[in-house]
Design an enzyme around this catalytic site. Structure first.
Site, PDB file in Angstrom:
ATOM      1  N   HIS A  19      18.565 -19.082  -7.724  1.00  0.00           N
ATOM      2  CA  HIS A  19      19.613 -18.463  -6.888  1.00  0.00           C
ATOM      3  C   HIS A  19      19.311 -17.010  -6.558  1.00  0.00           C
ATOM      4  CE1 HIS A  19      22.626 -21.735  -6.972  1.00  0.00           C
ATOM      5  NE2 HIS A  19      21.823 -22.131  -7.944  1.00  0.00           N
TER       6      HIS A  19
ATOM      7  N   ASP B 120      19.169  -9.260  -2.943  1.00  0.00           N
ATOM      8  CA  ASP B 120      20.066 -10.360  -3.297  1.00  0.00           C
ATOM      9  C   ASP B 120      19.433 -11.676  -2.874  1.00  0.00           C
ATOM     10  OD1 ASP B 120      22.400 -11.402  -4.349  1.00  0.00           O
ATOM     11  OD2 ASP B 120      23.693 -10.014  -3.241  1.00  0.00           O
TER      12      ASP B 120
HETATM   13  O1  F6P Z   1      23.571 -14.540  -8.774  1.00  0.00           O
HETATM   14  C1  F6P Z   1      23.147 -15.232  -9.890  1.00  0.00           C
HETATM   15  C2  F6P Z   1      24.316 -15.667 -10.772  1.00  0.00           C
HETATM   16  O2  F6P Z   1      23.832 -16.466 -11.817  1.00  0.00           O
HETATM   17  C3  F6P Z   1      25.365 -16.425  -9.969  1.00  0.00           C
HETATM   18  O3  F6P Z   1      25.049 -17.771  -9.845  1.00  0.00           O
HETATM   19  C4  F6P Z   1      26.602 -16.144 -10.737  1.00  0.00           C
HETATM   20  O4  F6P Z   1      27.736 -16.164  -9.950  1.00  0.00           O
HETATM   21  C5  F6P Z   1      26.392 -14.749 -11.256  1.00  0.00           C
HETATM   22  O5  F6P Z   1      24.989 -14.561 -11.330  1.00  0.00           O
HETATM   23  C6  F6P Z   1      27.177 -14.553 -12.543  1.00  0.00           C
HETATM   24  O6  F6P Z   1      26.433 -14.103 -13.565  1.00  0.00           O
HETATM   25  P1  F6P Z   1      26.859 -14.244 -15.094  1.00  0.00           P
HETATM   26  O7  F6P Z   1      26.753 -15.685 -15.444  1.00  0.00           O
HETATM   27  O8  F6P Z   1      25.878 -13.399 -15.816  1.00  0.00           O
HETATM   28  O9  F6P Z   1      28.259 -13.740 -15.200  1.00  0.00           O
END
Ligand code: F6P
Length: 461
Positions: free
Chosen positions: A155, A362
């Site tokens: 992602h 991003d």
């Molecule tokens: O952008 C990557 C990501 O893993 C997203 O899929 C997710 O919304 C965000 O980071 C949240 O991160 P964490 O799990 O560290 O709160």
């Protein structure tokens, strides 16, 4: 039909009070059909986690989760995933903190996950693994004898070989990615960077999207993620009656709303954005008293030092801007670290005159797509978008800026504020058509169709 098993660090168990559901969870949740399974971390830390996953069923979907010890979570999530991999993959080598014991912890948690999932898998399952927390997972599951297709989607961005090489375990990471049958990236640029890494660092042979290594072929392709644009647009329309949205709209007293929504993360370019807003008020005093900038940035990953530092910086910057420009009846910048429900955000995007999405780097950035989907067709706002967000590859009718340049952001916001409605409509129509076309469903179907071609891959190898 083969059963779909999704694997990710966070698991969006409906109504769970454990792990918070992120963008990924929302994109995939709608597509889980009865019979499928979602596996990952429970969001709980326990002294002695059980080896078997605990199973919860909701709407025909099985959510299988495992607990972690505090120490495992620290080295896996805080240490390696977010202290080393996240900064590296967001082009921030200076923030990368690599410790061999964190990497060992990362491998150990991936092993634990593979060991817990394998016994509950059926031979004809299709396994789809998500994100940078779980790069070695596919290799480990394969080593336990699972024969079915295993795909992986990253992602976040991917980096070119010259940058990846700074990571002491870069080779291992590329070998692990090559162990999947299919690896998806947000943009063609990231997919190409990965294939270059496989070629340069491992001596793999690359032919188009195919990578051949040690007599085995895998595919690395671009599959940009989208949103459920139709339902998000409807939600934005309905949200006009949301209490908080109404209160914000009333508080605007005819002023234009500039809106930003981001996790409080150093990859989001928030200090530069705040500075840009100060530059806008400086360079264009005609906008003073006529605009409000609302930045919603819920706190995130505060176990990692850099994130705590960012909060202090933002508090200071916001104070400085408001201290300099506020008047008795006008506060230019409102900044809130509170999270808001999706429906409230949809309503706030709808009343936004300018959406500012200016990450320094991003993978995709779904806020950009949500802002577009939420806007009213007849009098739409303007999206100011970083050239380093994956979304900029698709949303070319936005005002594209270099997020490192506060003056450029300020100029784009100014342009958006004075843009005639005819031009706003034209840009918005083009953007909305794209957001409606490349939805979350299209993204999932494309990935799963490509993964289903795997037997042909084997035959061709
Ligand atoms: O952008 C990557 C990501 O893993 C997203 O899929 C997710 O919304 C965000 O980071 C949240 O991160 P964490 O799990 O560290 O709160």
């Amino acid at each position: 039909m083969a059963r779909l098993v999704i694997v990710s660090n966070r698991v969006p168990i409906p109504k769970s009070r454990g792990a918070a559901a992120g963008g990924l969870a929302i994109a995939l949740r709608d597509l889980l059909t009865p019979g499928s399974m979602w596996f990952g971390w429970s969001g709980r830390l326990t002294a002695e986690p059980a080896a078997q996953p605990s199973l919860v069923e909701a709407r025909g979907v099985t959510y299988a989760t495992v607990d972690l010890t505090a120490e495992a979570h620290r080295s896996f999530y805080v240490g390696f995933a977010n202290g080393a991999l996240w900064p590296l993959l967001h082009f921030r080598l200076g923030l990368m903190r690599f410790h061999r014991e964190d990497y060992e912890g990362y491998l150990a948690v991936n092993q634990t996950f593979a060991a817990s999932l394998e016994p509950v898998l059926q031979p004809d399952d299709t396994v789809w693994v998500h994100d940078y927390h779980l790069i070695p997972f596919g290799r480990m599951l394969r080593a336990r004898g699972f024969q079915g297709p295993i795909g992986f989607f990253l992602h976040v961005p991917f980096v070119p070989p010259s940058m990846l090489e700074a990571m002491p375990v870069a080779r291992e990471l590329v070998v692990d990615l090559c162990a999947y049958d299919l690896v998806g990236f947000q943009t063609e640029e990231h997919a190409r960077d990965f294939r270059d890494c496989a070629q340069r660092m491992l001596g793999a042979t690359v032919d188009g999207e195919w990578v051949r290594l040690n007599g085995r072929r895998m595919r690395a392709f671009a599959d940009p993620i989208g949103i459920d644009a139709e339902s998000f647009a409807q939600e934005a329309g309905r949200a006009a009656s949301d209490k908080l949205v109404r209160r914000v709209a009333e508080s605007m007293v005819g002023r234009a709303l500039i809106i930003g929504v981001d996790r409080m993360d150093y990859s989001k370019g928030l200090p530069q954005r705040f500075e840009a807003f100060g530059r806008l008020l400086e360079k264009h005093p005609e906008h003073r008293r006529k605009i409000h900038y609302l930045q919603i940035c819920p706190r995130s990953r505060e176990e990692v030092d850099e994130y705590r530092k960012l909060r202090i910086d933002l508090d200071r910057l916001a104070g400085r801007i408001n201290g300099k420009f506020s008047e008795f009846d006008w506060t230019p910048l409102r900044y809130s670290a509170r999270a808001a429900p999706r429906s409230t955000l949809a309503g706030l995007y709808r009343i936004g005159r300018i959406g500012v999405v200016t990450p320094l780097r991003d993978g995709m950035n779904l806020v950009a797509k949500e802002f577009v989907a939420s806007q009213p067709d007849e009098d739409p706002g303007v999206l100011v978008l970083s050239k380093f967000a994956g979304a900029a590859h698709e949303l070319t009718e936005a005002l594209i800026v270099n997020p490192f340049d506060p003056d450029a952001i300020a100029d784009a916001v100014h342009l958006g504020l004075i843009m005639p409605v005819a031009e706003r409509r034209e840009r918005h129509a083009a953007l909305k058509a794209k957001v409606l076309r490349t939805t979350a469903q299209v993204y999932c179907r494309r990935f799963l169709d490509a993964l289903a071609q795997r037997p042909l891959v084997r035959a061709a190898a």
